[in-house]
Each structure stands twice: as structure tokens, then as C-alpha cells.
Design a protein around this motif. Structure first.
Motif: not given
Length: 305
Positions: A216-230
């Protein structure tokens, strides 16, 4: 000459091998994770033996970095809060947290100023211990945690790994100079200790992400990982830009970009939405990929001289 080139090639390959190995063997990381603070302590002790007490002189360089760190953390939180609060919390903590305790070690390997990074590490950790409980209580989900409790917990998480190896290194310099000189000659050992530490950290990060993944949280977790990269790339870039103005390009990048992610994960779990901890957990991988790339490039440049 041939032996030196071979050693350089081995050192260049060690870091990516350590990262891949950690990811592969992540299910067994719980058995070796306890070694991480001891490895960091030993690396810092060896590195700090190169310093003298009068090397710690805060100036505009450290003040500029701290102001940018605090200002940027507020900007990224405000910019994403109304879009996704969990994302805002995750990338905020990736910026707000202090410099990693191992940052002086990597800086030394890259030929930067150890004293400037060590000085900023002390300052940024003091700022996090003082301001962190207030800010996190305001934006977090657990206002019942008192300032004094948070202050003590943050101090217990970071300062033993910074102050104790520094004090020990200084005592060794002034009371047993012969032993001290022997330790100074062991600087190359830090690289191999870092490779082992990298294996454990990446493995632990991978294990943490797998255990906390929910469909259920896959989308948010992907955004968190990409946000951390940025924000990781941004902080390394800003740090190097600020550092270049003061003659400390490498030190600036490591001071602002290399973060105490263990503390960040703990703070996210204690104060924020637990899913937000995926951002600092991802930051572990991103900053170590950048560090590995920098170290490999530095080793290649040395071998070509």
C-alpha cells in the motif's frame, strides 16, 4: 611499481564489491551490525591522530554550512508539506541531521581538510541536539517526548563516537608520542575498515527497506527514495560550492552531503511517520555510492601520477 598499481586496482574494486556484497547478504546483517560503531570509532581514532587541538578553529566556512543546512531543511519541508506530508518529513530529516561521524575519514581519503570536517561535525551535532527536539516536537507525531529526554538520547547517539576517539587521539599525541606516530602511519587501515563498514551499512539499509516494505505504501516509499537521492546530490553540490569559496571544496561536500543516517532513521521512527524513515535509509545507499565513486576516481587519479 607494478605492485602499487595492483594494490590501487584492488582498492578501487573493494568499495563496489562491499556494497554489492552487503545487498546480497542483507538477511544476515543482524549478526554483524553491532560492529559498526566500533569500526567507526577505530576509523575516527586513526584519522584524528593526524590532528592537533589548535586545528579546531570554527570560522565563516562552518557557519555558512550550518546556516545553509538549517535553511535548506526548512525549504524542502515547506515545499513538499502540502503535497505529501510523509515525503516532507522524510526529506527534511535527510537535510536537518548532522554530518556523519565517518565524514572526516572519507575526507582524509579524498585529500580534504580533516580538521574542518571534524569541526563542522561537532558544530552540526551540537545544533541537532539543541534544535532537533524543538523542531521535531513541532512537526512530528509524538509531542509527548520531552526536550530533555530527546536531548539526552541524541547526545548518547552521536557524541561518544566523536568526542571519545578525539580525546584518546589527543592524549596519545601528548603522552605517548612514539605510539602516536605508529598510529599515524596506519592511515591506510581506515580505507579497509571503511570497506567492511560499507558492507554492513548497505546490508543493513537493504534489510531495513525489505522489512518495512508494504504494498500500500509502495508509491510513497519510491518517492521517499527518489527524494533522498535529490537532496543527497543537492547537498554534496552545495557543500562543494560553498567549500570552494573558502578553499575547502572536498571538505564542504563531505560536511554537508555525508549524513549521520543511523541517527536520522532513529529520529524518524521516534518522532515522525515511520514510513518516512525510508528516506534516510535510502540516503545511506546514495551517499555511499557517491563516496565510492569519489574514492575510486581519487584512487585512479593517484595511480596516473
Amino acid at each position: 611499481m607494478h605492485l602499487t598499481i595492483q594494490r590501487t586496482k584492488i582498492k578501487t574494486l573493494m568499495l563496489p564489491i562491499a556494497m554489492v556484497g552487503g545487498a546480497i547478504f542483507n538477511p544476515w546483517m543482524e549478526y554483524v551490525t553491532f560492529l559498526s560503531p566500533y569500526l567507526i570509532f577505530l576509523m575516527l581514532f586513526i584519522t584524528f591522530c593526524k590532528l592537533k587541538l589548535n586545528d579546531f578553529k570554527p570560522d565563516k566556512f562552518e557557519i555558512s554550512l550550518l546556516l545553509v543546512q538549517l535553511l535548506l531543511s526548512g525549504i524542502v519541508y515547506a515545499a513538499t508539506f502540502f503535497w505529501n506530508r510523509t515525503l516532507a518529513e522524510g526529506i527534511f530529516i535527510c537535510v536537518f541531521i548532522p554530518t556523519a561521524t565517518a565524514a572526516p575519514v572519507i575526507t582524509a581519503m579524498l585529500g580534504g581538510s580533516i580538521s574542518k570536517v571534524a569541526t563542522f561535525s561537532l558544530i552540526s551535532n551540537a545544533a541537532a541536539a539543541t534544535l532537533g527536539p524543538l523542531i521535531l516536537a513541532a512537526i512530528g507525531d509524538h509531542p509527548e517526548i520531552t526536550f530533555l529526554t530527546s536531548f539526552k538520547l541524541i547526545l548518547s547517539q552521536v557524541f561518544p563516537l566523536i568526542i571519545l576517539p578525539l580525546v584518546l587521539a589527543l592524549l596519545l599525541r601528548y603522552f605517548t608520542p612514539k605510539i602516536h606516530s605508529k598510529v599515524v602511519e596506519m592511515q591506510q587501515l581506515s580505507f579497509y575498515l571503511w570497506a567492511v563498514s560499507l558492507f554492513i551499512v548497505v546490508g543493513s539499509c537493504t534489510s531495513f527497506a525489505i522489512k518495512n516494505w508494504t504494498p500500500d505504501e509502495t508509491g510513497t516509499m519510491v518517492m521517499l527514495a527518489l527524494g533522498a537521492l535529490l537532496v543527497c546530490l543537492l547537498q554534496f553540490k552545495l557543500g562543494r560550492t560553498i567549500g570552494s569559496k573558502f578553499g575547502y571544496k572536498v571538505s564542504g561536500g563531505q560536511s554537508l552531503g555525508q549524513k549521520n543516517t543511523v541517527l536520522a532513521v532513529w529520529l524518524a521512527l521516534a518522532y515522525l511517520n515511520p514510513i518516512a524513515s525510508i528516506a534516510p535509509a535510502s540516503y545511506v545507499a546514495w551517499q555511499n555510492i557517491i563516496n565510492s565513486w569519489q574514492l575510486m576516481r581519487h584512487q585512479n587519479n593517484i595511480s596516473q601520477l
